[in-house]
Design a protein around this motif. Sequence first.
Motif, PDB file in Angstrom:
ATOM      1  N   ASP A  10       0.871  -1.174   0.000  1.00 36.08           N
ATOM      2  CA  ASP A  10       0.000   0.000   0.000  1.00 36.08           C
ATOM      3  C   ASP A  10       0.908   1.224   0.000  1.00 36.08           C
ATOM      4  N   GLU A  12       1.433   5.039  -0.135  1.00 42.71           N
ATOM      5  CA  GLU A  12       0.554   6.166   0.203  1.00 42.71           C
ATOM      6  C   GLU A  12       1.269   7.374   0.801  1.00 42.71           C
ATOM      7  N   HIS A 123      -5.001   2.481  -4.881  1.00 44.74           N
ATOM      8  CA  HIS A 123      -5.343   2.484  -3.452  1.00 44.74           C
ATOM      9  C   HIS A 123      -6.327   3.656  -3.260  1.00 44.74           C
ATOM     10  N   PRO A 164      -8.345   1.207   1.101  1.00 44.39           N
ATOM     11  CA  PRO A 164      -7.708   1.742   2.304  1.00 44.39           C
ATOM     12  C   PRO A 164      -8.322   1.168   3.586  1.00 44.39           C
TER      13      PRO A 164
END
Length: 318
Positions: A10, A12, A123, A164
């Motif tokens: 992930d 981010e 994502h 998420p």
Amino acid sequence: MVAKLVISLDFELMWGVRDHRTDQSYGDAVLGGRKAIPEMLKRFSESQVKATWATVGLLFARTRDEMLGYAPLKEPGYINSELSPYEFIRSGVGANEREDPLHFGRSLVDQIANTEGQELATHTYSHYYCLEPGQTVEDFSADIESASAIAGDAGHTFKSIVFPRNQMMDDHVTCCREHGITAFRGNPPTYLYRPRSGKENTLAVRGLRLLDGVFPVSSSLSYNAPAVQDGVVDVRASRFLRPWNPKMPLYSKFHVQRVKAEMEHAARCGDTYHLWWHPHNMGRNMEQNLKQLDDVLAKFRTLRDQFGMESVTMAELA
Ligand SMILES: [Zn+2]
């Protein structure tokens, strides 16, 4: 079936943690995560391991104007308005990646895209929370449209999504199919790992998950054939690779042992094993974290030689 290892990350930067951490309290981990990404890519290449990088759409933007230019007209209607990043983008984000490396990441997105075997997935555009009160599926759809648009202009099309906080309901999955997405990362089908909003994620649940990282609290988390939900394949997660913990080095040692034992179980049974983490999890104590990764990748190479275990992306598995 041939056993498979799926790895998803992930990606981010601060967008995944801005509701509970600050630049001061967590910026060092995020900046460390930026340094860990090329190290991970190098290791994946050396071991010919594929990974799926579920990337926040905002990280494709080169400037703040671009972040806002691609933003959906209908912003998410969370009751807790702090969860929507747009007000913060207008008032608190720097102009570009050089000025604000905590919130911009296009150079890293390009590095990932240029490394063989790596899949760019989404994502969501804004690190969207599907279970937070006030949001609607229409808001979610608008968010995914923004993510597709900014990635499309960079020459990429998404086939996979990681939601998420692993929050989703059936309607969100259906909406993904309508946007051409064929794979999502679902949660392990046990009480401990079912989707939860922030409020439901109690200390007790988190404590039990911590315990499950070293002892078999939940049953085996690998699986034979992935489920399909409304036309989208649920490449469900098996386990979160926990960062090395300087306060509990023994815990970390047993955790990696448990991961390797689960990988071997999957290899022997022809199962799929899906490991995931965030780049910023390796941003602190990077040396020890990369050592953990080396250990896991060495185990994979052994299982590939011994049992023919394959490394695949989420889209390939789907
Ligand atoms: Zn996230």
